[in-house]
Design an enzyme around this catalytic site. Structure first.
Site, PDB file in Angstrom:
ATOM      1  N   GLU A  27     -31.750 -34.503  83.624  1.00 43.23           N
ATOM      2  CA  GLU A  27     -30.859 -35.082  84.712  1.00 43.23           C
ATOM      3  C   GLU A  27     -29.416 -34.736  84.571  1.00 43.23           C
ATOM      4  OE1 GLU A  27     -30.992 -39.606  83.991  1.00 43.23           O
ATOM      5  OE2 GLU A  27     -32.845 -39.657  85.083  1.00 43.23           O
ATOM      6  N   GLU A  84     -35.569 -48.930  82.250  1.00 42.92           N
ATOM      7  CA  GLU A  84     -34.450 -48.254  81.944  1.00 42.92           C
ATOM      8  C   GLU A  84     -34.626 -46.862  81.885  1.00 42.92           C
ATOM      9  OE1 GLU A  84     -30.549 -46.873  80.758  1.00 42.92           O
ATOM     10  OE2 GLU A  84     -31.095 -48.855  81.499  1.00 42.92           O
ATOM     11  N   VAL A  88     -41.665 -38.101  81.505  1.00 45.45           N
ATOM     12  CA  VAL A  88     -42.895 -37.272  81.184  1.00 45.45           C
ATOM     13  C   VAL A  88     -42.665 -35.828  80.991  1.00 45.45           C
ATOM     14  CG1 VAL A  88     -45.293 -36.671  81.489  1.00 45.45           C
ATOM     15  CG2 VAL A  88     -44.595 -38.923  82.140  1.00 45.45           C
ATOM     16  N   GLY A  94     -48.006 -34.753  86.742  1.00 46.02           N
ATOM     17  CA  GLY A  94     -49.258 -34.529  87.661  1.00 46.02           C
ATOM     18  C   GLY A  94     -50.439 -34.799  87.206  1.00 46.02           C
ATOM     19  N   GLY A  98     -47.333 -40.689  84.579  1.00 44.45           N
ATOM     20  CA  GLY A  98     -46.350 -41.264  84.962  1.00 44.45           C
ATOM     21  C   GLY A  98     -46.870 -42.598  85.712  1.00 44.45           C
ATOM     22  N   TYR A 131     -42.715 -42.665  93.686  1.00 45.00           N
ATOM     23  CA  TYR A 131     -42.493 -43.932  93.782  1.00 45.00           C
ATOM     24  C   TYR A 131     -42.689 -44.667  94.961  1.00 45.00           C
ATOM     25  CZ  TYR A 131     -39.945 -42.913  89.375  1.00 45.00           C
ATOM     26  OH  TYR A 131     -39.660 -42.213  88.135  1.00 45.00           O
TER      27      TYR A 131
END
Length: 163
Positions: A27, A84, A88, A94, A98, A131
Site C-alpha cells: 500500500e 481491518e 494474500v 487468483g 481472498g 469486491y
C-alpha cells in the site's frame, strides 16, 4: 494445492505481523506500519481481546490473513464486522484465497446474526473489481475522517476547545 482457512492461533502471530508489514509495503506506506508481535498477540489473545483473525494456508504455509473486529450499527441494531486488513501474498493471488477469507467472515456474520461486513479499500487497488464482483457496494457518499498523533492528543487535552 491444499489450502484452508482457519482462525489465527498464537503460533501464527509472527507470520501475521510479517504479512501486515508486506501489506503496508504493497500500500506504499511501510513507514506507517509499526505493528509488533507483542501488540498483535495482546490484541488477539490478551485478557480483553478486541481483534479477531483468520489465516489462509497453502500446503501448511500461511500466505494470507484477515484481521477484523466487531462494530455496531445503531440503525440496524446489531453488530457487524469491520475488516481491518485482508492480504494474500502475490504468489497466492487468483487462487480463491481472498474470496475464501471473505467467505469465512461472511460466515461469522451469518452465524452470529451480524448485519454487515464492511471494509475500506484504496481507490487504486486492483481488488476493487473483485469486491464489486461479490456484490460489495462502494460507499462513495461517505468521507473518512481520522485523528492521530498531535491532533488526537490536543483534542484529548482540551475537550472544551479553550485553547
Amino acid at each position: 494445492m491444499d489450502h484452508r482457512i482457519r482462525r489465527v492461533r498464537d503460533a501464527d502471530v509472527e507470520t501475521v505481523v510479517t504479512l501486515v508489514h508486506e501489506l503496508a509495503e504493497y500500500e506504499k506506506a511501510p513507514q506507517e506500519c509499526h505493528l509488533t508481535a507483542g501488540q498483535l498477540r495482546t490484541a488477539l489473545f490478551g485478557p480483553a481481546p478486541a481483534l479477531y483473525g483468520h489465516v489462509a494456508e497453502v500446503d501448511g504455509r500461511i500466505v494470507g490473513f484477515a484481521l477484523w473486529f466487531r462494530n455496531f450499527s445503531t440503525w440496524r441494531g446489531v453488530h457487524g464486522i469491520y475488516l481491518e486488513d485482508l492480504f494474500v501474498r502475490p504468489e497466492a493471488r487468483g487462487t480463491g484465497l481472498g474470496r475464501a477469507l471473505l467467505a469465512a467472515l461472511a460466515g461469522e456474520c451469518v452465524r452470529h446474526g451480524y448485519a454487515r461486513l464492511e471494509w475500506w479499500v484504496l481507490d487504486w487497488n486492483p481488488a476493487v473489481g473483485f469486491y464489486t464482483s461479490l456484490g460489495a457496494e462502494a460507499m462513495d457518499e461517505w468521507t473518512v475522517y481520522r485523528l492521530t498523533d498531535e491532533p488526537l492528543r490536543r483534542l484529548a487535552a482540551d475537550p472544551a476547545g479553550s485553547a
